[in-house]
Design a protein around this motif. Structure first.
Motif, PDB file in Angstrom:
ATOM      1  N   ASP A 232      99.122  29.900  35.087  1.00  0.00           N
ATOM      2  CA  ASP A 232      99.018  30.179  36.526  1.00  0.00           C
ATOM      3  C   ASP A 232      97.559  30.016  36.957  1.00  0.00           C
ATOM      4  OD1 ASP A 232      99.502  30.922  39.136  1.00  0.00           O
ATOM      5  OD2 ASP A 232      99.500  33.076  38.710  1.00  0.00           O
TER       6      ASP A 232
ATOM      7  N   HIS B 163      98.969  42.131  35.335  1.00  0.00           N
ATOM      8  CA  HIS B 163      99.634  41.495  34.201  1.00  0.00           C
ATOM      9  C   HIS B 163      98.585  40.858  33.309  1.00  0.00           C
ATOM     10  CE1 HIS B 163      99.663  38.966  37.894  1.00  0.00           C
ATOM     11  NE2 HIS B 163      98.983  38.157  37.118  1.00  0.00           N
TER      12      HIS B 163
ATOM     13  N   PHE C 124     107.506  34.118  42.028  1.00  0.00           N
ATOM     14  CA  PHE C 124     107.458  32.665  41.846  1.00  0.00           C
ATOM     15  C   PHE C 124     108.858  32.047  41.813  1.00  0.00           C
ATOM     16  CE2 PHE C 124     103.117  32.687  39.448  1.00  0.00           C
ATOM     17  CZ  PHE C 124     102.456  32.779  40.659  1.00  0.00           C
TER      18      PHE C 124
ATOM     19  N   ARG D 248      87.090  41.045  43.105  1.00  0.00           N
ATOM     20  CA  ARG D 248      88.259  40.805  43.953  1.00  0.00           C
ATOM     21  C   ARG D 248      89.440  41.235  43.082  1.00  0.00           C
ATOM     22  NH1 ARG D 248      93.019  37.460  43.111  1.00  0.00           N
ATOM     23  NH2 ARG D 248      93.716  36.672  45.110  1.00  0.00           N
TER      24      ARG D 248
ATOM     25  N   ASP E 207      93.133  41.265  42.078  1.00  0.00           N
ATOM     26  CA  ASP E 207      94.349  40.475  42.224  1.00  0.00           C
ATOM     27  C   ASP E 207      95.570  41.393  42.324  1.00  0.00           C
ATOM     28  OD1 ASP E 207      95.491  37.701  41.966  1.00  0.00           O
ATOM     29  OD2 ASP E 207      96.531  38.630  40.277  1.00  0.00           O
ATOM     30  N   VAL E 208      96.457  41.088  43.260  1.00  0.00           N
ATOM     31  CA  VAL E 208      97.702  41.857  43.429  1.00  0.00           C
ATOM     32  C   VAL E 208      97.388  43.355  43.422  1.00  0.00           C
ATOM     33  CG1 VAL E 208     100.142  41.881  42.789  1.00  0.00           C
ATOM     34  CG2 VAL E 208      98.727  40.048  41.983  1.00  0.00           C
TER      35      VAL E 208
ATOM     36  N   GLU F  44      93.194  42.204  47.163  1.00  0.00           N
ATOM     37  CA  GLU F  44      94.205  41.264  47.629  1.00  0.00           C
ATOM     38  C   GLU F  44      95.487  42.066  47.751  1.00  0.00           C
ATOM     39  OE1 GLU F  44      96.795  37.389  46.362  1.00  0.00           O
ATOM     40  OE2 GLU F  44      96.558  39.117  45.080  1.00  0.00           O
TER      41      GLU F  44
ATOM     42  N   HIS G  53      92.991  29.837  47.479  1.00  0.00           N
ATOM     43  CA  HIS G  53      93.644  28.948  46.506  1.00  0.00           C
ATOM     44  C   HIS G  53      95.165  29.078  46.506  1.00  0.00           C
ATOM     45  CE1 HIS G  53      93.488  32.850  44.728  1.00  0.00           C
ATOM     46  NE2 HIS G  53      94.352  32.461  43.816  1.00  0.00           N
ATOM     47  N   ASP G  54      95.711  29.964  47.319  1.00  0.00           N
ATOM     48  CA  ASP G  54      97.171  30.145  47.396  1.00  0.00           C
ATOM     49  C   ASP G  54      97.756  29.596  48.696  1.00  0.00           C
ATOM     50  OD1 ASP G  54      97.258  31.606  45.000  1.00  0.00           O
ATOM     51  OD2 ASP G  54      96.885  33.503  46.038  1.00  0.00           O
TER      52      ASP G  54
ATOM     53  N   ARG H  58     101.192  25.420  45.133  1.00  0.00           N
ATOM     54  CA  ARG H  58      99.866  25.580  45.723  1.00  0.00           C
ATOM     55  C   ARG H  58      98.831  24.572  45.221  1.00  0.00           C
ATOM     56  NH1 ARG H  58      99.858  31.511  43.429  1.00  0.00           N
ATOM     57  NH2 ARG H  58     100.686  30.213  41.764  1.00  0.00           N
TER      58      ARG H  58
HETATM   59  C1  GLC Z   1      97.432  36.403  43.321  1.00  0.00           C
HETATM   60  C2  GLC Z   1      96.638  35.136  43.109  1.00  0.00           C
HETATM   61  C3  GLC Z   1      97.591  34.034  42.775  1.00  0.00           C
HETATM   62  C4  GLC Z   1      98.331  34.374  41.507  1.00  0.00           C
HETATM   63  C5  GLC Z   1      99.016  35.733  41.624  1.00  0.00           C
HETATM   64  C6  GLC Z   1      99.433  36.256  40.273  1.00  0.00           C
HETATM   65  O1  GLC Z   1      98.256  36.330  44.424  1.00  0.00           O
HETATM   66  O2  GLC Z   1      95.867  34.873  44.229  1.00  0.00           O
HETATM   67  O3  GLC Z   1      96.932  32.805  42.624  1.00  0.00           O
HETATM   68  O4  GLC Z   1      99.286  33.395  41.237  1.00  0.00           O
HETATM   69  O5  GLC Z   1      98.149  36.707  42.166  1.00  0.00           O
HETATM   70  O6  GLC Z   1      98.320  36.638  39.530  1.00  0.00           O
END
Ligand code: GLC
Length: 557
Positions: free
Chosen positions: A62, A105, A150, A207, A209-210, A269, A327-328, A426
């Protein structure tokens, strides 16, 4: 620290996606030495900070958000010494460095997951993740109906060491991204160590993530069915995957560590409805305003979105951030060049109406790149004039468009595979940057015969940094000038604004002392008498006529 305000409140932060920024060693993949080589470019652009997407060792299932070692650098990207050089080089130029923390994760290649697979059900190794027996007489049904973000199910069944079909593990994202169990002290301790490891190396923040997930409802209830046949998985109030009460404890724990280092920042995020509740002086400092990514090209919608977010942040004493892409997300030039320019993010389940719009959005409407670029230039000046900080995703400053027609064989995003190609994913916003020259790899790699990991469009010849440099009207020079003025103009950055009544389809506001900003979403309009133009996204006529789809910054008489 007693406040959530600090250097980040009005910082301009530039996101580097390392794989696609600059390739230092000629293998077609961006790397940290390449990033070091572009530090002068970033300083000249005038950003206050960079956020580096994951640069850790990873199988790249990913794009690096599948981390197999949180305290090292991916060998394709370089070494810890390279990272140190990047941090030192950025600091020497007055640029702060944020990196990505991926705490929901690990990669399935992380030693913890490998150990969990080798261990028995109920073992301490399995307890670091969410392993459960399946339902049904032979355990062949997943423990819940949850879907992965996903596509497909959020549970995957393993084969036990004796060869028999075994337990299931939870993964909100790809099968290669098992969710860790945040009720387990090992998990909490490991991420404490990761924060300290990087703070000790001098980074200025993370930053996250999630950031709105991590803890799950340990009762694991089924969720309402989504149209794809799985239980809903998008953030919503009361959803078992998102914003669980214990999340606050994790954030407080992290904040105590960050504060022990001084002026460090966390940006979350988060898309859950309660994300602003994270921003207290003992939790997180700031969060992305994704509403600005999803907001359509329309004066009323933008005004509403801006007011709404400014008010929410004012109420809690935190600074707003503005975002156009990352990037998403589909690159703004392409988004604003579509028939539908907003993204109807389904906050509380997927309604039939939002499904319809969603389907239309995903439908490949042709893009009018020229219109999209004109609007993206107007929007960035609008957002940079607002109170708050700004996130720029690499390449926005060059006016790059989305690569919408990447060859199928080149696609790498797991969401492409998990949806059986229903969405392309993406990759189109992750194409390596064009730096110089007339043909690919456009200076991305030092070797002219290097093949970038995703192919670059031939049309980018006119959008390289080198091509834009001498052109005073280029997007690169618009960004440079905007960031220079932003630094030099007292009225810009943190603070407040006053809206002016400028008529239908026009947004105009002033900021003290003596600054005005006006955006025409529809047809042309005229600047107020005596307005002295500082910067405009399209040329303003000598008589003060502002063309359609333009933002102007001006000094008030
Ligand atoms: C966040 C990231 C994304 C990634 C996801 C899982 O949304 O920006 O790119 O796929 O988390 O880690």
């Amino acid at each position: 620290m007693t406040s959530n305000l600090g250097w980040w409140t009005d910082a301009v932060v530039y996101q580097i996606y390392p794989r696609s920024f600059c390739d230092g060693n000629g293998d077609g993949v961006g790397d940290v030495p390449g990033m070091v080589s572009k530090l002068d470019y970033l300083a000249e652009l005038g950003v206050d900070a960079v956020w580096v997407s994951p640069w850790y060792p990873s199988p790249m299932a990913d794009g690096g958000y599948d981390v197999s070692d949180y305290c090292n650098i991916h060998p394709d990207f370089g070494t810890l010494a390279d990272a140190d050089a990047f941090i030192a080089g950025a600091h020497a130029r007055g640029i702060k460095v944020l990196i990505d923390l991926v705490p929901n994760h690990t990669s399935s290649a992380h030693p913890w997951f490998a150990a969990a697979l080798m261990s028995a059900p109920g073992s301490p190794e399995r307890a670091r993740y969410h392993f459960r027996d399946g339902l049904g007489p032979d355990g062949s049904l997943p423990p819940t109906n949850w879907g992965s973000l996903f596509g497909g199910p959020a549970w995957t069944r393993i084969t036990e060491t004796d060869g028999r079909p075994g337990q299931w593990y939870l993964h909100m994202f790809d099968t290669t991204q098992p969710d860790v169990n945040w009720t387990n002290p090992d998990v909490n301790d490991m991420f404490d160590d990761v924060l300290r490891f990087w703070f000790d190396r001098g980074i200025d923040g993370f930053r996250i993530d999630v950031a709105d997930s991590l803890h799950k409802d340990m009762a694991f209830p089924d969720t309402a069915l989504a149209p794809n046949g799985f239980g809903t998985c998008m953030p919503s109030n009361g959803h078992p995957m998102w914003d669980q009460p214990a999340l606050a404890d994790v954030q407080r724990r992290w904040r105590a560590i960050a504060d022990s280092y001084g002026d460090r920042v966390f940006v979350s995020e988060a898309n859950c409805p309660g994300r602003l509740a994270f921003l207290t002086p003992d939790r997180l400092h700031t969060t992305f305003t994704f509403d600005s990514v999803f907001c359509e090209w329309d004066a009323t919608s933008q005004r509403h979105m801006i007011d709404h977010n400014l008010r929410l942040h004012d109420d809690i004493g935190a600074g707003t951030t503005w975002v156009m892409g990352n990037h998403d997300q589909t690159r703004p030039v392409t988004r604003y060049g579509k028939r539908i320019t907003g993204w109807p993010f389904p906050e509380s389940g997927v309604t039939p109406e939002s499904q319809k719009v969603w389907a239309e959005y995903l439908f490949p409407w042709p893009t009018d790149v020229e219109t999209g670029r004109r609007r993206a230039r107007a929007i960035v000046l609008l957002y940079l004039a607002l109170p708050g900080g700004m996130y720029i995703y690499q390449g926005e400053e060059l006016g790059l468009d989305e690569s919408e027609n990447l060859p199928i064989a080149s696609l790498q995003d797991p969401s492409f595979f998990k949806t059986n190609g229903r969405t392309r994913g993406r990759d189109g916003c992750r194409v390596p940057l064009p730096w110089s020259g007339q043909v690919a790899p456009f200076g991305f790699s030092p070797r002219p015969d290097a093949e970038p990991w995703l192919p670059q469009p031939a049309a980018w010849a006119s959008l390289t940094a080198e091509a834009e440099e001498p052109d005073p009207n280029s997007t690169l020079n618009l960004y440079r000038e905007a960031l220079r003025l932003r630094r030099e103009t007292d009225a810009l950055g943190a603070g407040s604004l006053s809206w002016s009544d400028a008529g239908d389809g026009v947004l105009a506001f002033t900021r003290d002392p003596g600054f005005g900003c006006l955006t025409t979403f529809g047809g042309p309009t005229t600047l107020p008498d005596g307005a002295d133009v500082l910067l405009a996204s399209q040329p303003v006529a000598a008589d003060g006529t502002v063309p359609a789809e333009t933002t102007v910054w001006y000094r008030l008489p």
